[in-house]
Design a protein around this motif. Structure first.
Motif, PDB file in Angstrom:
ATOM      1  N   GLU A  54      38.550  52.152  36.458  1.00 45.67           N
ATOM      2  CA  GLU A  54      37.651  52.780  37.420  1.00 45.67           C
ATOM      3  C   GLU A  54      38.381  53.916  38.124  1.00 45.67           C
ATOM      4  O   GLU A  54      39.535  53.782  38.537  1.00 45.67           O
ATOM      5  N   HIS A 114      30.992  42.050  35.815  1.00 42.87           N
ATOM      6  CA  HIS A 114      31.870  42.534  34.746  1.00 42.87           C
ATOM      7  C   HIS A 114      31.137  42.547  33.404  1.00 42.87           C
ATOM      8  O   HIS A 114      31.333  43.449  32.593  1.00 42.87           O
ATOM      9  N   VAL A 128      28.978  45.687  33.395  1.00 44.84           N
ATOM     10  CA  VAL A 128      29.752  46.908  33.131  1.00 44.84           C
ATOM     11  C   VAL A 128      29.974  47.072  31.632  1.00 44.84           C
ATOM     12  O   VAL A 128      29.817  48.159  31.080  1.00 44.84           O
ATOM     13  N   THR A 168      26.819  48.154  29.891  1.00 41.76           N
ATOM     14  CA  THR A 168      26.599  49.581  30.145  1.00 41.76           C
ATOM     15  C   THR A 168      27.498  50.409  29.238  1.00 41.76           C
ATOM     16  O   THR A 168      27.052  51.393  28.630  1.00 41.76           O
ATOM     17  N   THR A 227      28.472  53.514  35.976  1.00 44.28           N
ATOM     18  CA  THR A 227      27.483  52.458  36.171  1.00 44.28           C
ATOM     19  C   THR A 227      26.840  52.672  37.517  1.00 44.28           C
ATOM     20  O   THR A 227      27.400  53.325  38.399  1.00 44.28           O
TER      21      THR A 227
END
Length: 155
Positions: free
Chosen positions: A23, A119, A122, A125, A154
């Motif tokens: 991230e 999680h 994510v 996605t 996201t």
């Protein structure tokens, strides 16, 4: 709030290349964050060891065969064996896996497991974005390598 991620190289083995996601602004990738979070907790020690074992086995011995992963939508999970923890990933091929983060699977359905579900989402996605970017020639997958625009976000 949007969260921005980048796909980065993680572990390279003879059979399988593992990538991870990081991230933006966090300074640690999602997979390392998962291991750090649970490594010193005696309740999850066996689960962490099992997950680490499967990453090594997949990477060095067998490759990322479909049977080594728990199918849970586009995202998959390690380990296939019984475990309280799930490390979510996206298996692209026998040679290429993108590892994410994970958590405690506290119920039958991941949607009902508040620690694991974010999680899981994510990684789903990520799977969607990779399919779209492949269709639009924004990324390329060749053997154990993925290249191109390796960023996604996201909501």
């Amino acid at each position: 709030m949007k969260r921005y991620f980048e796909i980065k190289t993680y572990l390279s083995f003879e059979k399988t290349q593992f990538y991870t996601i990081e991230e933006d602004g966090k300074g640690i990738n999602e997979t390392d964050e998962f291991f750090i979070r649970f490594k010193d907790d005696p309740v999850y020690q066996k689960d962490i060891e099992t997950i680490a074992y499967w990453i090594q086995k997949i990477g060095k011995e067998s490759g990322a065969l479909e049977r080594h992963f728990r199918p849970e939508r586009s995202a998959k999970a390690i380990p296939i064996t019984t475990s309280k923890l799930r490390l979510y990933c996206y298996r692209i091929s026998d040679e290429l896996v993108i590892l994410g983060n994970g958590g405690i699977k506290s119920s039958q359905k991941v949607q009902d497991s508040p620690d694991a579900y974010p999680h899981f989402e994510v990684m789903n996605t990520l799977a969607f974005v990779i399919h779209k970017k492949l269709e639009n020639d924004q990324i390329e997958i060749t053997g154990k390598n993925i290249s191109g625009d390796l960023t996604f976000y996201t909501k």
